[in-house]
Design an enzyme around this catalytic site. Structure first.
Site, PDB file in Angstrom:
ATOM      1  N   LYS A   1       9.620   8.820  -1.544  1.00 52.76           N
ATOM      2  CA  LYS A   1       8.814   7.603  -2.026  1.00 52.76           C
ATOM      3  C   LYS A   1       8.713   6.425  -1.280  1.00 52.76           C
ATOM      4  O   LYS A   1       7.957   5.409  -0.825  1.00 52.76           O
ATOM      5  CB  LYS A   1       8.717   7.347  -3.395  1.00 52.76           C
ATOM      6  CG  LYS A   1       8.027   8.336  -4.310  1.00 52.76           C
ATOM      7  CD  LYS A   1       8.049   7.981  -5.742  1.00 52.76           C
ATOM      8  CE  LYS A   1       7.858   9.056  -6.532  1.00 52.76           C
ATOM      9  NZ  LYS A   1       7.780   8.503  -7.962  1.00 52.76           N
TER      10      LYS A   1
ATOM     11  N   GLU B   1      10.845  -2.061  -6.835  1.00 54.26           N
ATOM     12  CA  GLU B   1       9.639  -2.465  -6.833  1.00 54.26           C
ATOM     13  C   GLU B   1       9.422  -3.553  -7.874  1.00 54.26           C
ATOM     14  O   GLU B   1       9.869  -3.436  -8.962  1.00 54.26           O
ATOM     15  CB  GLU B   1       8.728  -1.166  -7.061  1.00 54.26           C
ATOM     16  CG  GLU B   1       7.670  -0.868  -6.198  1.00 54.26           C
ATOM     17  CD  GLU B   1       6.978   0.631  -6.516  1.00 54.26           C
ATOM     18  OE1 GLU B   1       6.875   1.271  -5.617  1.00 54.26           O
ATOM     19  OE2 GLU B   1       6.298   0.480  -7.533  1.00 54.26           O
TER      20      GLU B   1
ATOM     21  N   ARG C   1      -0.499  17.931  -4.238  1.00 55.49           N
ATOM     22  CA  ARG C   1      -0.679  19.404  -4.785  1.00 55.49           C
ATOM     23  C   ARG C   1      -1.964  18.988  -5.599  1.00 55.49           C
ATOM     24  O   ARG C   1      -2.574  17.979  -5.813  1.00 55.49           O
ATOM     25  CB  ARG C   1       0.472  19.458  -5.527  1.00 55.49           C
ATOM     26  CG  ARG C   1       0.798  18.473  -6.470  1.00 55.49           C
ATOM     27  CD  ARG C   1       1.922  18.776  -7.549  1.00 55.49           C
ATOM     28  NE  ARG C   1       2.470  17.466  -8.248  1.00 55.49           N
ATOM     29  CZ  ARG C   1       1.965  16.689  -9.210  1.00 55.49           C
ATOM     30  NH1 ARG C   1       0.794  17.065  -9.704  1.00 55.49           N
ATOM     31  NH2 ARG C   1       2.678  15.654  -9.611  1.00 55.49           N
TER      32      ARG C   1
HETATM   33  P1  ADP Z   1       6.454   9.549 -10.922  1.00 54.52           P
HETATM   34  O1  ADP Z   1       6.346  10.139  -9.560  1.00 54.52           O
HETATM   35  O2  ADP Z   1       7.795   9.764 -11.459  1.00 54.52           O
HETATM   36  O3  ADP Z   1       5.326   9.937 -11.916  1.00 54.52           O
HETATM   37  P2  ADP Z   1       5.198   6.947 -10.109  1.00 54.52           P
HETATM   38  O4  ADP Z   1       5.479   6.096  -9.218  1.00 54.52           O
HETATM   39  O5  ADP Z   1       3.832   7.808 -10.139  1.00 54.52           O
HETATM   40  O6  ADP Z   1       6.402   7.943 -10.560  1.00 54.52           O
HETATM   41  O7  ADP Z   1       4.880   6.136 -11.616  1.00 54.52           O
HETATM   42  C1  ADP Z   1       4.742   6.630 -12.715  1.00 54.52           C
HETATM   43  C2  ADP Z   1       4.224   5.434 -13.755  1.00 54.52           C
HETATM   44  O8  ADP Z   1       5.035   4.532 -13.905  1.00 54.52           O
HETATM   45  C3  ADP Z   1       2.812   4.987 -13.336  1.00 54.52           C
HETATM   46  O9  ADP Z   1       1.696   5.945 -13.778  1.00 54.52           O
HETATM   47  C4  ADP Z   1       3.129   3.709 -14.080  1.00 54.52           C
HETATM   48  O10 ADP Z   1       2.708   3.461 -15.481  1.00 54.52           O
HETATM   49  C5  ADP Z   1       4.532   3.158 -13.881  1.00 54.52           C
HETATM   50  N1  ADP Z   1       4.714   2.469 -12.858  1.00 54.52           N
HETATM   51  C6  ADP Z   1       5.069   2.944 -11.480  1.00 54.52           C
HETATM   52  N2  ADP Z   1       5.209   1.899 -10.318  1.00 54.52           N
HETATM   53  C7  ADP Z   1       5.023   0.722 -11.498  1.00 54.52           C
HETATM   54  C8  ADP Z   1       4.786  -0.527 -11.221  1.00 54.52           C
HETATM   55  N3  ADP Z   1       5.244  -1.163  -9.924  1.00 54.52           N
HETATM   56  N4  ADP Z   1       4.631  -1.501 -12.110  1.00 54.52           N
HETATM   57  C9  ADP Z   1       4.323  -1.133 -13.314  1.00 54.52           C
HETATM   58  N5  ADP Z   1       4.466   0.115 -13.554  1.00 54.52           N
HETATM   59  C10 ADP Z   1       4.745   1.161 -12.703  1.00 54.52           C
END
Ligand code: ADP
Length: 515
Positions: A116, A200, A292
């Site tokens: 990522k 982040e 995917r």
């Molecule tokens: P994973 O791959 O583990 O699913 P993601 O990056 O897709 O991780 O993030 C999963 C969830 O985490 C998002 O849908 C959101 O709810 C929360 N999230 C991710 N990044 C942020 C952020 N920078 N600020 C607030 N919530 C976040």
């Protein structure tokens, strides 16, 4: 088109892929573990091979075994479904080396999207906005502190690898940092076997909105609109819908173009998803690329009228697709509820066991993707998702009502499920008005006790209860059977006060049968 395909997965997604293969006249090969000998995908495929013992590492994650089985069975391609090896670049590479088409992106793209931090950096270079944060993996909490002070608290510690919301920690201040860093480290190591945490900015009460894209690998990329996935529990999606209540045509066009740009930036091939986090002022920030088929793909299928799995096969077979962006119009609204075998009255603990009674809902606009049946034993080794209930309607409210009714009809006895939570969500005023964010459940979900009280015994069901009770009372008077009276009136009370919706149904049935 391919002649024979191996499906490197299990459960509902294996069935979904087998069905698409049948539509296309492709022969299917299933693989299964010792825990899955009685699974429907084993029965529905043209051929099935036992590949190992129940733990995923011994079966559905065993790259060597799966590729060997595919070669032995003489397949042209492997469809990985979602989860397991679907985004594993080593698996895609092993397929490529053995002359088997991997239905998905190239191994090089999977490698990039799977990291990522690297993917974020690539997006930044391409001009796709990303959440403010660090540009590399951090070595210790001191580095995290420096970054947090630069971008401002609160921050998120996230794992660069893996998914499913694991390895994510919110850190509000310096005091929490050391502990959170150690916890994120531990969780990433145990879930993904790899350590790599990055920082982040934590966007407060955001929405999660993602775009489905299709890429033919020759420069043609289109998007199929968005999915709103803001109803989550612990960073994992629970309810998804398309379209999003806050995305209008002009936002869709603008962000859809960004998603296509993101796909091009990593030379994406096949169907994929570009995920964004959206702040209160509707700024979209890229968070990750899912290389995917997504769990929630059916809602896109219902609003676009397309079959995403068939399209995946067409693209993988080098046939491309004739659709242009102008051909894509979202029609109506679709909602998906993820039915997990988890106990919402007991901290969502996974629930394994035999499904003693199964009765699926039906009716206009209702689709169920599942591998459940009466007598099926939910194993403890795999993901808790056991069914996807999808409702389609001409409008959000029609889809919501159909979902509400379908949830009410759905009987899954023997294991606890998340059905009661979905019933609660469908009735929630914030959900109904589209006022949702990723902390919706934290804000709105009542305690288990309150949820029990709130248990939706709507007027329709109460009427049935009342009429059953009335008929019973008449019967009781006729029979004057005192001993059964006690048992049966207890049964009515249990039914009214019991915790689970499914339980109530089975009690009602038992009661009716008893009578
Ligand atoms: P994973 O791959 O583990 O699913 P993601 O990056 O897709 O991780 O993030 C999963 C969830 O985490 C998002 O849908 C959101 O709810 C929360 N999230 C991710 N990044 C942020 C952020 N920078 N600020 C607030 N919530 C976040």
């Amino acid at each position: 088109m391919f002649g024979k395909v191996l499906i490197a997965n299990r459960g509902e997604i294996a069935l979904r892929v087998i069905r698409a293969c049948r539509d296309l006249g492709i022969k299917t090969v299933a693989i299964y573990s010792e825990a899955d000998t009685k699974c429907l995908h084993v029965r529905y495929a043209d051929e099935a091979y036992l590949i190992g013992s129940p733990p995923p590492s011994e079966s559905y994650l065993n790259i060597g075994r799966i590729v060997e089985t595919a070669s032995k069975a003489g397949v042209d391609a492997i469809h990985p479904g979602y989860g397991f090896l679907s985004e594993n670049s080593d698996f895609a590479e092993a397929c490529e080396k053995n002359g088997i088409v991997f239905v998905g992106s190239k191994s090089t793209t999977l490698g990039l999207a799977g990291n990522k931090v690297e993917c974020r950096n690539r997006m930044k270079q391409a001009g796709v906005p990303v959440v403010p944060g660090g540009e590399g993996i951090i070595d210790d909490e001191h580095e995290a502190l420096a970054l947090a002070e630069e971008i401002g608290w609160p921050v998120l510690l996230k794992s660069a690898f893996g998914g499913g919301g694991r390895g994510i920690r919110i850190v509000k201040s310096e005091a929490e940092l050391k502990e959170a860093f150690a916890a994120a480290h531990r969780e990433a190591m145990s879930a993904f076997g790899k350590f790599g945490v990055y920082v982040e900015k934590f966007i407060e009460s955001p929405r999660h909105i993602e775009f489905q894209i299709l890429s033919d690998g020759n420069g043609k990329v289109i998007h199929l609109g968005e999915r709103e996935c803001s109803i989550q529990r612990r960073f994992q999606k629970l309810v998804e819908m398309s379209p999003s209540p806050v995305v209008n045509a002009s936002i869709r066009e603008k962000v859809g173009a960004l998603a296509a740009k993101a796909a091009k930036a990593v030379s994406y091939l096949n169907a994929g998803t570009v995920e964004f986090i959206v702040d209160r002022t509707m700024n979209f920030y890229f968070i990750e690329m899912n290389s995917r088929l997504q769990v929630e793909h059916p809602i896109t299928e219902l609003v676009t009228g397309l079959d995403l799995v068939k399209l995946q096969f067409q693209i993988a077979a080098g046939e491309g697709f004739s659709l242009e962006q102008e051909d894509i119009h979202l029609k109506g609204c679709a909602i998906e509820c993820r039915i997990n075998a988890e106990d919402p009255f007991n901290n969502f603990l996974p629930s394994a066991g035999v499904v003693s009674r199964y009765h699926p809902p039906s009716g206009p606009g209702v689709r169920i993707d599942t591998a459940l049946y009466t007598g099926y034993e939910v194993p403890m080794y795999y993901d808790s998702l056991v069914a996807k209930l999808i409702a389609y309607g001409g409008s959000f409210d029609e889809a919501r009502r159909r979902m509400k009714n379908a949830l009410r009809e759905y009987v899954i006895d023997g294991v606890a499920t998340t059905i009661p939570i979905h019933q609660f969500i469908m009735e929630d005023p914030d959900f109904r008005s589209g006022n949702i964010s990723t902390d919706f459940l934290q804000r709105r979900l009542p305690t288990p006790e309150k949820l029990k009280d709130k248990q939706i015994i709507d007027s329709g069901i109460e009427e049935i209860a009342a009429s059953i009770a009335a008929v019973y009372l008449i019967g009781r008077e006729r029979k004057s059977a005192k001993t059964t009276t006690v048992a049966k009136s207890t049964s009515v009370n249990n039914w009214r006060n019991s915790n689970g919706y499914a339980t109530r149904w089975s009690q009602r049935w038992r009661f009716a049968e008893d009578f």
